[in-house]
Scaffold this active site. Structure first.
Site, PDB file in Angstrom:
ATOM      1  N   GLY A  17       0.809  -1.208   0.000  1.00  0.00           N
ATOM      2  CA  GLY A  17       0.000   0.000   0.000  1.00  0.00           C
ATOM      3  C   GLY A  17       0.845   1.262   0.000  1.00  0.00           C
ATOM      4  O   GLY A  17       1.866   1.337   0.697  1.00  0.00           O
ATOM      5  N   GLY A  19      -0.585   4.367   0.605  1.00  0.00           N
ATOM      6  CA  GLY A  19      -1.322   5.414   1.298  1.00  0.00           C
ATOM      7  C   GLY A  19      -0.508   5.969   2.451  1.00  0.00           C
ATOM      8  O   GLY A  19       0.719   5.843   2.497  1.00  0.00           O
ATOM      9  N   GLY A  21      -0.253   5.001   5.593  1.00  0.00           N
ATOM     10  CA  GLY A  21       0.462   3.975   6.345  1.00  0.00           C
ATOM     11  C   GLY A  21       1.666   3.444   5.595  1.00  0.00           C
ATOM     12  O   GLY A  21       2.767   3.355   6.132  1.00  0.00           O
ATOM     13  N   GLU A 180     -18.292  17.918   3.175  1.00  0.00           N
ATOM     14  CA  GLU A 180     -17.422  18.702   2.300  1.00  0.00           C
ATOM     15  C   GLU A 180     -17.907  18.684   0.856  1.00  0.00           C
ATOM     16  O   GLU A 180     -17.897  19.715   0.168  1.00  0.00           O
ATOM     17  CB  GLU A 180     -15.985  18.168   2.409  1.00  0.00           C
ATOM     18  N   ALA A 329      -6.289   9.336   8.784  1.00  0.00           N
ATOM     19  CA  ALA A 329      -4.900   9.365   8.343  1.00  0.00           C
ATOM     20  C   ALA A 329      -3.909   9.299   9.506  1.00  0.00           C
ATOM     21  O   ALA A 329      -2.893   8.594   9.429  1.00  0.00           O
ATOM     22  CB  ALA A 329      -4.650  10.618   7.507  1.00  0.00           C
ATOM     23  N   GLN A 330      -4.184  10.017  10.593  1.00  0.00           N
ATOM     24  CA  GLN A 330      -3.244  10.070  11.702  1.00  0.00           C
ATOM     25  C   GLN A 330      -3.046   8.710  12.364  1.00  0.00           C
ATOM     26  O   GLN A 330      -1.946   8.381  12.821  1.00  0.00           O
ATOM     27  CB  GLN A 330      -3.690  11.102  12.734  1.00  0.00           C
TER      28      GLN A 330
END
Length: 472
Positions: A17, A19, A21, A180, A329-330
């Site tokens: 991956g 992304g 991570g 959003e 994400a964090q």
């Protein structure tokens, strides 16, 4: 044809991956005495929190999706392989990936699985044909085409009913992405497009935000949820809660309200921003280990993010289930850095760290220009202050100086002025996905080969490349 990747004798770390991570985990091993192979099904690292801005014409895809090879070009112990990972053999410690009809087998000593998650339609995958999700660049570009073309088609429409159907936009899911998207479609129709059309008034577009939950932005708390709802309504967005989607087709969406009654919203353009499903690799890992998966396909990991019974396998980000940590994400970034530190400590013979603990740095969602909500610890912000915080945080995490500068310029065009920097759409963007699906399983793209490409299996990829280099 299957190839096995030639590897050195150093400790081999394979990362699945590209992304948050996968990329941050790879970067955290930059100075470690290991060789890192990052395998991903795309050639880019996707900054997913800004994907909706690609869909609504604010940013280009390149600004939020830099080439993974470029990002890691200076990291000498890392290499990147393009491929969709189809299987992981925990016993043999191999990862099999595929590009077109070419299979590649990569061996590992330590595995970091950060394959992320896709869209979930809660068992109604057929909804995807008419309501694209928001998980990839392809999704965003398709939605951009659907949104802008809806106005183009409305300009050509011959009856009021057809115009109304084309100028009705339904966003399913009142989490950050849904809020959003709804806010940006409203701004697009009210600020950007009114002067561009002659037969329709884009300001009369109807934007509906649906969710089966009773609140908007439930994870942000009641106060910020109410603030966001009020701002959305001020923009002209219809917020409909306690509304479950029970049907989707080309021209509309069927909804069941909390009282059990059903109704239909006529709309050509629908956006699905509700629910996630972890990568199918999670089920494979669970079958070969002592792990279990939850309803969303996430793997229940140990406190140190390893797979039960397989201490050499780390699972991070959206694929991991631990202590109820959210799929943001964090969590992926912190988990990947933790795993990288564990790997370095093991190789150095040092004591391992304690259990992984996620440190919540807050949540943010933008609603419109100069308006956002932010929850940071016990502090809650809304309006302009939250928007400035959102702006700063997202600029920091965008990869690369060039991307930060161009993003800032495009934001200036969209937020200060009325324009949108990226309004180019094509028919392929809108229809390619469904066209490929209609081709069915018989459609199998392949990589052109000639007889000379078929080498003995004993010859490694490295040898083949060295020989090719001598002949050029």
């Amino acid at each position: 044809m299957t190839h096995e990747v030639a590897q050195s004798r150093r400790h081999q770390v394979v990362v699945i991956g590209s992304g948050f991570g996968g990329l941050f985990g790879t970067q955290a091993l930059k100075r470690a005495d290991v060789d890192v192979t990052l395998i991903a099904k795309t050639t880019h690292h996707l900054f997913q929190p800004l994907l909706y801005q690609v869909a609504t014409g604010i940013l280009s895809e390149g600004e939020i999706a830099p080439a993974t090879r470029e990002v890691l070009a200076s990291q000498r112990n890392a290499r990147v392989l393009l491929g969709n990972v189809t299987s992981v053999d925990l016993e043999a410690r191999t990862v099999t990936s595929k590009v077109l009809d070419r299979e590649t087998v990569t061996r590992y000593d330590t595995l970091l699985v950060a394959a992320g998650a896709g869209q979930s339609y809660f068992g109604n995958d057929h909804f995807a044909q008419f309501a694209p999700g928001m998980k990839s660049i392809d999704d965003a570009l398709e939605l951009r085409g659907r949104i802008f073309n809806a106005f183009e088609w409305a300009e050509l429409a011959s009856t009021p009913k057809e115009i109304e159907r084309l100028m009705t936009f339904v966003v399913v899911g009142a989490g950050p992405t849904g809020v959003e998207m709804a806010g940006q479609i409203a701004e697009l129709s009210r600020r950007t497009l009114p002067r561009d059309f002659r037969s329709i008034d884009t300001r009369r577009a109807r934007i509906v935000l649906l969710d089966a939950a009773p609140t908007v932005l439930g994870a942000f708390g009641d106060h910020l949820g109410a603030k966001a709802t009020a701002k959305l309504k001020e923009l002209g967005v219809e917020v409909q809660l306690g509304a479950m989607v029970v049907g989707v087709d080309a021209t509309g969406i069927d909804v069941r309200d909390s009282d059990g009654s059903t109704r239909r919203i006529e709309a050509v353009c629908k956006v699905w921003a509700a629910g996630v499903q972890a990568s199918e690799l999670g089920a494979q890992l669970a079958e070969q280990s002592e792990a279990t998966v939850d309803r969303a396909g996430r793997v229940q990991v140990n406190d140190d993010l390893t797979l039960p019974g397989r201490p050499e396998v780390f699972v991070v980000g959206d694929m991991a289930s631990l202590k109820g940590y959210p799929g943001v994400a964090q969590v992926a970034i912190q988990g990947a850095r933790y795993a990288a530190e564990q790997i370095k400590r093991r190789l150095a013979g040092q004591p391992e760290q304690g259990p992984f603990e996620y440190h919540d740095k807050g949540s943010m969602a933008t609603i419109s220009r100069f308006s956002a909500v932010a929850s940071i610890g016990r502090f809650h912000f809304s309006g302009l202050i939250a928007w400035v915080l959102w702006l700063a945080v997202h600029l920091v995490y965008i990869i690369g100086f060039k991307s930060r500068i161009t993003t800032l310029l495009h934001w200036s065009v969209s937020f200060v002025g009325r324009g949108r920097s990226e309004r180019t759409v094509t028919e392929q963007q809108v229809f390619a996905r469904t066209a490929i699906e209609k081709l069915g399983d018989d459609y199998q793209p392949s990589l052109p080969r000639v007889a000379a490409d078929k080498r003995p299996s004993a010859q490694s990829v490295a040898q083949a490349r060295e020989e090719a280099g001598r002949t050029l």
